[in-house]
Every structure is written in C-alpha cells, then in structure tokens.
Design an enzyme around this catalytic site. Sequence first.
Site, PDB file in Angstrom:
ATOM      1  N   HIS A  73      -2.928  -0.801   7.814  1.00  0.00           N
ATOM      2  CA  HIS A  73      -2.415  -0.798   9.193  1.00  0.00           C
ATOM      3  C   HIS A  73      -3.510  -0.477  10.206  1.00  0.00           C
ATOM      4  O   HIS A  73      -3.272   0.164  11.235  1.00  0.00           O
ATOM      5  CB  HIS A  73      -1.252   0.192   9.348  1.00  0.00           C
ATOM      6  CG  HIS A  73      -0.065  -0.149   8.493  1.00  0.00           C
ATOM      7  ND1 HIS A  73       0.890  -1.062   8.867  1.00  0.00           N
ATOM      8  CD2 HIS A  73       0.302   0.295   7.256  1.00  0.00           C
ATOM      9  CE1 HIS A  73       1.811  -1.159   7.915  1.00  0.00           C
ATOM     10  NE2 HIS A  73       1.464  -0.355   6.928  1.00  0.00           N
ATOM     11  N   ASN A 146       8.692  -1.129   8.698  1.00  0.00           N
ATOM     12  CA  ASN A 146       8.032  -2.425   8.573  1.00  0.00           C
ATOM     13  C   ASN A 146       8.927  -3.511   9.156  1.00  0.00           C
ATOM     14  O   ASN A 146      10.105  -3.273   9.429  1.00  0.00           O
ATOM     15  CB  ASN A 146       7.743  -2.762   7.104  1.00  0.00           C
ATOM     16  CG  ASN A 146       6.532  -2.028   6.545  1.00  0.00           C
ATOM     17  OD1 ASN A 146       5.685  -1.548   7.289  1.00  0.00           O
ATOM     18  ND2 ASN A 146       6.461  -1.943   5.233  1.00  0.00           N
ATOM     19  N   HIS A 337       4.025   9.951  10.378  1.00  0.00           N
ATOM     20  CA  HIS A 337       4.235  10.558   9.061  1.00  0.00           C
ATOM     21  C   HIS A 337       5.737  10.576   8.775  1.00  0.00           C
ATOM     22  O   HIS A 337       6.499  11.165   9.549  1.00  0.00           O
ATOM     23  CB  HIS A 337       3.677  11.985   9.070  1.00  0.00           C
ATOM     24  CG  HIS A 337       3.679  12.668   7.733  1.00  0.00           C
ATOM     25  ND1 HIS A 337       4.327  12.177   6.626  1.00  0.00           N
ATOM     26  CD2 HIS A 337       3.113  13.833   7.325  1.00  0.00           C
ATOM     27  CE1 HIS A 337       4.156  13.001   5.604  1.00  0.00           C
ATOM     28  NE2 HIS A 337       3.430  14.006   6.006  1.00  0.00           N
ATOM     29  N   TYR A 360       0.498  10.603   3.851  1.00  0.00           N
ATOM     30  CA  TYR A 360       0.258  10.474   5.286  1.00  0.00           C
ATOM     31  C   TYR A 360      -0.482  11.678   5.861  1.00  0.00           C
ATOM     32  O   TYR A 360      -1.357  11.535   6.708  1.00  0.00           O
ATOM     33  CB  TYR A 360       1.572  10.234   6.026  1.00  0.00           C
ATOM     34  CG  TYR A 360       2.034   8.792   5.984  1.00  0.00           C
ATOM     35  CD1 TYR A 360       2.099   8.018   7.123  1.00  0.00           C
ATOM     36  CD2 TYR A 360       2.390   8.199   4.772  1.00  0.00           C
ATOM     37  CE1 TYR A 360       2.510   6.685   7.081  1.00  0.00           C
ATOM     38  CE2 TYR A 360       2.804   6.876   4.717  1.00  0.00           C
ATOM     39  CZ  TYR A 360       2.862   6.127   5.872  1.00  0.00           C
ATOM     40  OH  TYR A 360       3.262   4.817   5.829  1.00  0.00           O
TER      41      TYR A 360
END
Length: 416
Positions: A73, A146, A337, A360
């Site tokens: 990402h 997503n 996160h 994360y």
Amino acid sequence: MKTNEPNKKTEQLDVHSTFNENEKLTTNQGLKINNNQDSLKAGERGPSLLEDFILREKITHFDHERIPERVVHARGSGAHGVFKLNKSLAGYTKARFLTELGKETPVFVRFSTVAGSKGSTDLARDVRGFAVKFYTDEGNYDLVANNMPVFFIQDAIKFPDLIHAVKPEPDNEIPQAASAHDTFWDFISLMPESTHMIMWLMSDRAIPRSLRMMEGFGVHSFKFINEEGKVHFVKFHFKPKLGIHSVAWNEAQIISGVDSDFHKRDLWEAIENGDYPEWDFGVQLIPEEDEHKFDFDLLDPTKIVPEEEVPVEIVGTLTLNRNPDNFFAETEQVAFHPGHIIPGIDFTNDPLLQGRLFSYTDTQLSRLGSPNFHEIPINRSINTVHNNQRDGHMRQQIVKGKTSYEPNSIGGGCPF
C-alpha cells in the site's frame, strides 16, 4: 454532488502552518535570517565553512526528508471528510458514532494500491486499499478495508510469502506493480484457497475508473457488542453513490502512459470542484448464535457472506470534502491499524485479522521511527491522551508531575 460543507477537525488535529506575505524567513529554531541561498565562505573564493549553521541545518533536513515507504500500500491518495449516521445501531453496538442518530464524525480516508512502489502507476491491476480513520469522541477507530470483499489467504503467517511472490522478482526487480508474472502464479498455483480472490483480481474490479467509483469492504468478520453485552458478527460495506465503474485493460495501459497519477488527480480535482465523493455505509449483521449456520466458516476471509442471505443494511453516509494541505504530513504519515478500536466493536478469531493486530504496530515503528507516531497531527485522537507512558523518540506531549507509573498515590491516583 455537493452535500456537506468541508469540516475542519478540532484545533488539536488541524495543526499546520499557513503562509502569508508578511512572514519572515527563519531557521528551524525561529531565528530570522535574510539569506539561505549562499553558504558562508572563508574569503571571496574560499571554501565553505563548517560553522555555517544555516547551511548545516538546511542540508541535514534535506538529507533526512525520506522515510521508508510502506512495504504494501505504498502508493496512496487521501482526503478528509465526515461520516454521518442516518440510522442508529444501538440495538447492536454501544459505539457512540454508530448509535447517536445524525451524529457527524470527522474522518481521514486513504486509498492505495497494494503491490507497487510509491512511484508506480495508479492504473495497475491490483487490489485497492480503502482505509478509514474515524476520529470519534471515544478515541480513534480505524477500519482498514479493501475494495474487494475477500483476500488471498486464510492465515497471516502466509502474508510475507504472498507479498514476496507478487512483488518484483528479486533477481532483476521486474515487473513493477504487476501480478502477471512467474513468481506470483507459482505461489497461487500452490495455494488453492486463493482461487476466489484471483477471480476478483482478474475481474474489472481490479482496474477502477475512479477511486470515487469503487466499493470498500472490511473483509473480516468483526464483532458488535451492545450495552447488554449481546454479540453480533458484522461485515462492513461502503457502496459508492456514483456506482461501480472500471476501465478495460488496454485503456488502463494507455492511461498509465499518459498520466500515472490518474486516480490521484481525479480525486483531488473532484473535491476541489465541490463534487464531493460519497458512499453509503452498510453492515451485514449475524447473531452470535448463528455463527455455524453457514456452509462455510464465517471467520474465513477468503469467503463472502452472500447478500441474498444476509442483506446489507445501509446506516450512514461517508463524504470526502477536503483535500490534504500537505501530502507527506497527512497522506504519507497517517498510521492505520485494525487494532485501533472503540467500545462496542471487537475482533474475531480470524487468523488473518489476528496477525494484522501485531503487524501494523510493527510497521509504524519501522516507518515512522517512534512509539509516539500517535502524536503526529494526522494520527492524534480528538480526545486528550492521559496515561503514564513517557518519553521515546520525538515525544511531543509534555506531561507534568512526578508519577509515570500506576498505581500511585503521589499523583492522587491519576489518571483514573
């Protein structure tokens, strides 16, 4: 479509510098100077002097401008906005931003591709990240979603292998931001659980016409908990008001050659023109006692819960209405996160989600260099933070008093 006017976050969150014609040039220490274009030299044609603290400060800052890009990402676009609750979910969750009808919650949303580097094209065939930071009055809640409802793998321990396979091949660093190459197909051929996701990745969903025209999915099953402690499983959905639109592969290749920033530019210009992107926010709700009534595992992220079996209930509207003032300070430094939750929302035992809860935090420590990444303005809670954590690299909050431990009596037992 113009809806809500741009909302500014609280002053605590909106710390940024603005410039006007009356401001004077200074060093980073606030010293007014009249020249940062010529280095101090020993004589008319002599060498530059080490004592030139303006030169040293300017060059040192430049030398350290870059931080590690995200492993996945890396290429992203972001915007500020607001989430408005149109239907209360008080029967399912005690999270206040989902129970108080009409409540507006400021958000920051980051869209991204997964596989490519920060400098790759927007039009790669790829999954898109759809990460939303809700600045609720109970603390920050991150829904790290997503644009496809399923994922490649069932367990987080496989994630490094998946990403190593889809990234450029290690011997020649080719190809960039592409899934159609030997190492990826080799991995996928040996991973039958990826079949569902590959069908999404090879569909038109992988090449959206615009970030404003794609769905968002929480992927995992999460939990809602209400005031009485009753649990429902929940799946999260964002449905674009403009509808779902894509481009064909040959169009994507042409667009990439003409403007690799196509999605980023489209989002920016739409917001600047007042055509604020909007999504309906919906949930699929499943009573805890119905967990095993399906012919698949509800905690399996490679499966969807069919909408004809569990309809999506639309409860709110997400509107993006303000572009970032500074790409690096906001879009690049924002730290999402899935472990950032608030009362009324909880995790499930999905092994992929469980691994993300570790990964994360680890990533933010590597990228942003400090456990104090929550103090960067874009990451700050709108609530004042009170705890006995102290110090660390680049600490900003100045906490008064003697006690940095609990329990304590010297500090009156605070914070309670």
